[in-house]
Motif scaffolding. Sequence first.
Motif, short mmCIF file in Angstrom:
data_model
loop_
_atom_site.label_atom_id
_atom_site.label_comp_id
_atom_site.label_asym_id
_atom_site.label_seq_id
_atom_site.Cartn_x
_atom_site.Cartn_y
_atom_site.Cartn_z
N SER A 17 12.96 -20.21 -4.19
CA SER A 17 13.63 -19.09 -3.52
C SER A 17 12.85 -18.59 -2.32
N LYS A 24 14.11 -11.92 3.25
CA LYS A 24 14.04 -11.93 1.79
C LYS A 24 13.58 -10.56 1.32
N LEU A 46 18.42 -12.41 1.43
CA LEU A 46 18.32 -13.02 0.11
C LEU A 46 17.56 -12.04 -0.77
N ILE A 48 15.82 -11.21 -4.11
CA ILE A 48 15.21 -11.95 -5.22
C ILE A 48 14.83 -10.97 -6.32
N GLU A 160 6.46 -13.20 4.45
CA GLU A 160 7.82 -13.29 3.89
C GLU A 160 8.00 -14.48 2.96
N THR A 161 7.09 -15.43 3.03
CA THR A 161 7.18 -16.59 2.13
C THR A 161 6.20 -16.45 0.97
#
Length: 286
Positions: A17, A24, A46, A48, A160-161
């Motif tokens: 994800s 996100k 997105l 999560i 962000e990752t």
Amino acid sequence: MANKIIQPDNMAALLESLQGTGKKIMVAGGTDVMIRMRANPPEEALIIDLSHMEALKSCDINEEGLRIGAMCTMTELWESPLVQHAAKVLSCAASQVGSTQIRNRATIGGNVANAAQCADTIPALIALDASVELMKANGATRRMKVEAFVTGIGRTLIDETEVVTAFLIPAWNLGKAGGYCKIGSRASVTIAKVNCAGIFSFSGGVIREARVAFGSLGQRGFHSSLVSEGLTGMTLDALKTEAFIELFVQQVEQAIPGRASLAYKRSAVKAVAVSIVEQAISEYRG
């Protein structure tokens, strides 16, 4: 496009994800982020939902120290015998977060990542010299001190990752006497106007080492060298006088000079200082 919501329940799904571009939004307990999203609905994000991530809900001790999963709730931290014994100051801070309903939902990961200047757990984690663990989409992890991770109100060094996976309290700070106190406008369910946490090592009636951290003084929590070094070497008899309180007052004056709230916080921190030291001495004496 509408927002998309996913609920990963294992690390592989969570890492998947995190891949790709686009906005996100991580939702842990949701006690803060859902309010913000309702006020300012995101577009094409997105979302999560981490609530099914059992892998992020454990607490355990290893040779490095105490590892606390990012999805542990405030109630779990407050009621955990392991946390109460190893890091009582954090357990105390967690017990003062919001109401019972909020503590049942709010997580330590969310409390820190939200980066409110009045967050209860941040001063406790800084006093414990804790680190935050971040995991990237490729599974690689990195760590940094909580004090460095939070850079301002609502600002952190997370990418962000990445996702917050855990907090690590070093072994040498486990089991130390400590205290946490906050002053707010209400007796309960209050937002801190001044909050402070400290851990202490005592020997022969003397403070051999102290680590004191503040919140709600400026834009982020911080370790106070002024107070920590000033308390180190003080005797229990000296702590019966008001001399040690002046260290806390000086820190307030140094942190927020010229602020309209200075007079109030300079007065309020005196009660905070007494409470923290009394808690620590009581724990030390058993």
